[in-house]
Each structure stands twice: as C-alpha cells, then as structure tokens.
Design a protein around this motif. Sequence first.
Motif: not given
Length: 482
Positions: A279-289, A244-257
């Motif tokens: 399925c593997i596109s970055p849907k939730r992106i978390f970026v350092f303030e 089974l490959e049932l999709g995703g909500s991929d996260a992407m973390i962007v650090c300050d460097d």
Amino acid sequence: MFIGGEKYTSSHPERIDVINPATGALIESVSSAVPDDVEKAIESCAFAFESWSQKSYAERGAVLSQISAALKEKKCLEKLAATLTKEQGKPLTEARREIQGVIGVIDYFTGLSSSFHTDFFENKSNQSYSFTTKAPFGVCAAVLPWNMPALILSWQMIPALLTGNTCLVKPSSICPLTVLELAAVFHEAGLPAGVFNVVTGSGDKIGKQLAASPKIQKISFTGSVSAGRNLHAEAAKFNKRVTLELGGSDAMIVCDDADVGSCAAKAVSARFFNAGQACISPKRIFVFESIFDDFIQSVSEEVSKIKIGDGFFENGAGGFAMGPLSSAEGQKQMIEFVESAKSEGSKILIGGKVPDFNKTPLENGFFFEPTVITNVPPSSRLLKEEVFGPIMVINPVKNLDEAIAAANNSDFGLGASIWTNNLNRAKRGAEELKAGIVWVNQHAKVLPELPFGGVKESGFGRENGYETLNDYLETKTVIFKF
C-alpha cells in the motif's frame, strides 16, 4: 479454520484452493465457512472474553511475551516464513522480515502493558475529583489482506488483545495458511482457547455477518476501496465501530538538490518490494526537470539488477530479489495497465511484459517484469488508480509547486515523501502533502510505535502507536463530588 484453540473443519463440503503463485500448483485447500461456522467462532470469542478481560494488563502482556518468545525460535520463524513465501510469493528474505515485524509489534505493545494509565483531575474549587475508566469492547473482528497477512494481523490484533478484547480473524482466501499457523503458535505459547479464532471463506459473506452480529463490537479492515465501502455501509446499519485501511497511490517528490543515485536506489527498493504489492510503496514519482534524465538513468541501472523468480531461490545462484504477483488476476491487471499506458502515448522504459519462463517449473507462475513508465498524462489510469504491482511511474515537474499539486491530485492519501536537503522544501512537503504519513528522504518505513493510516479514499482510523489502544477501549468519565 481455527476455533476454540483447535483446528476446525466446516461440515460444508466447499473448499478454497490455495495456489503457489510462483508455480501455479495447488498447495492446500481450506474450509469455506458457512454462517454456522462463523457464529461458532463468534460464540467462542464471546465466551473467552469473560475471563480474558478480567486479567490485568501485566498478565495479558506476559502472555504476549510468551508468544513473542515462541516466534523468535528459529525453527518457528523459518516455518512461518516458508509458508508465507509458498502461498504469497514474496522472497524468503522478505517473508522472514515480515514475521520479524510481527515480533516487533508484539514487543512494542507488551512494553506498554506496564505503563497504560487513565486520566485523573482534581477540582479544588468545588471539592470534586474526576477520572476516566476504560474497558475493552468485547469481540473484535479483523478482515485481512493478502499482501502482508502476518504483519497486518499483528497491527489489528495485538492492541486488541492487550486491552482485553478477543479477536475473530478472516484472512484472505489467497493467503490463509500463514494466519492459521500463527493461530496455532499463539495458542501453544499460552493464549487461552477462544481468544483468537480464524474463519476462512468469502470476504463479502463473512463481512456482512460480522457487521450484523450484535456480539461483534469493532471491525478492522484492510483491502480495496470498494470492499471497504461495502463493509462500512453494512457496519453503519448497526453503529459498528470500523477502522479502514484502503490502500494508496503514494507520491514521491524528488527535488533537484537530492542525491540522485541514492534516491533512485531507495525508490526502486521501495517500489518493487513484494513485487510492488504494498500500500505504501511509491507508485507516482515526480522529479524536477533539471535532474530528470539523471534520475531515469540511475533508476534504469537499479532495475536492471533485479532478478525475478521463485522466492525460495532468492539466495541461490540466480540471486532473485522479486517474486511473482500473488494471483493470476494481479498479473492480468498489470498487463492491462501497460496496454492502457501504450494507448495513451506513455513511454515504456523498462519491462512491461510477462517474463519468458517457458519449459521451466515457473511457466505457470504469475510473474511480471519490473516496469518503469515515463511521461504519463495526468488523466491516465496509472495515476488515478492504485497500481498494485511492479510498475513504477516517473514524470517530470518544473518546480515544487507543480510537484505538490501533482502529488495531491489523487483520490488516495495514505503516504507521500519528499526528497530534499532544503529545510524549507521539507517543511512545505510535510505541511502541504495530503497524506496520513509523510516521509522526508525516505519512503515506506513503518514503525509499530507510530500511527499508521490514511486520508481521503485511503480510509480512516489509525493502527499502531500508543493511541491505538484507545480505539479498542470504551471510555467512561466519572465525576465524584464530596
């Protein structure tokens, strides 16, 4: 449909319309299979298995090489890409790339045909030899999605064929035409009749029949969580093997460097590829303030360059880079996600609506603007559900601890990425992100030689890579005492 090496039309009169998502116009209609049609396809696969399974790996690899050669012919490749763009909506450049991806998968597994081996052990203390043998299951079934029908067909079908199985494929009703054309190409290139059959129709009804059939030994499924659960439950009644490959909500973390400009450009490219329907596109992106504002600025500049329109004109005067969503339902879902975000107080930074194509050939297409939304609360649908369309969510985080916690706060676990030049941060991301695939300083890069699959609600089992061959083989251990 395509059964026994020939085009096949059901005696049942019901048809399924295939719509061009860029114009809303009817392209063609295909048969809606009834149980007798599916059984005919299963029997055809079972009959072909008797001779196909007796061929050596080298012989089967040679047939796959002929198929690869046929697909590499420009006329064939362009025809398949045009059909894919017409029925799925992706720009022609992306469609060509998908067909080339199919070729890459075939060439990779063909290369393994001369190196496949089993295990051998010698125990001198008790004068015995032990070894394993591997035999193909028989008939394998693949239930395909609509976002990348050709590529995922190759992921599920090529290792099955190389190991001696035969395949019954059920394409999505949204995009069946490319798969049907591929079946004809495979057959014309030398694949024996019945080794690859295609039935079209209701996924729910056909899936239940495949799960219940004693002749089907394994089912590979790519699609929604709910549909995958239902199929798995049906298959479990008969101890059926399932991937089974049932999709995703991929996260992407962007650090300050990280390099903000380069990272933003790559994030936009990965997120809005195939109108965000990956399925593997970055849907939730978390970026350092500390770099959040700069990142938002860079993303805004990149998104402003995206032009949307009919995929056939992506190289024309308009320079279109993003096509429509593949269905009216997909467009409706994007509208609902944006309305939900507004009600929660999130900021719609860019896009957020259906573009104005009034009084043009595209006015009935299923388009939606590339959209960027920021400051989304953790409880939002946009962070909890899979957003399968051109919406990018970007949230600020204080540090890596908060970023990893936010990335892991999801029922999905297909892919995730961390963008940093700090080796220790990269190591933490690789070890702590709960996903089947973790990228460092890239996202959405998939190679046929590497295992692909997720954890949690994203499913189980792996496709691609050398190890996937064992998923299509029955292992027997033989212990020989002198």
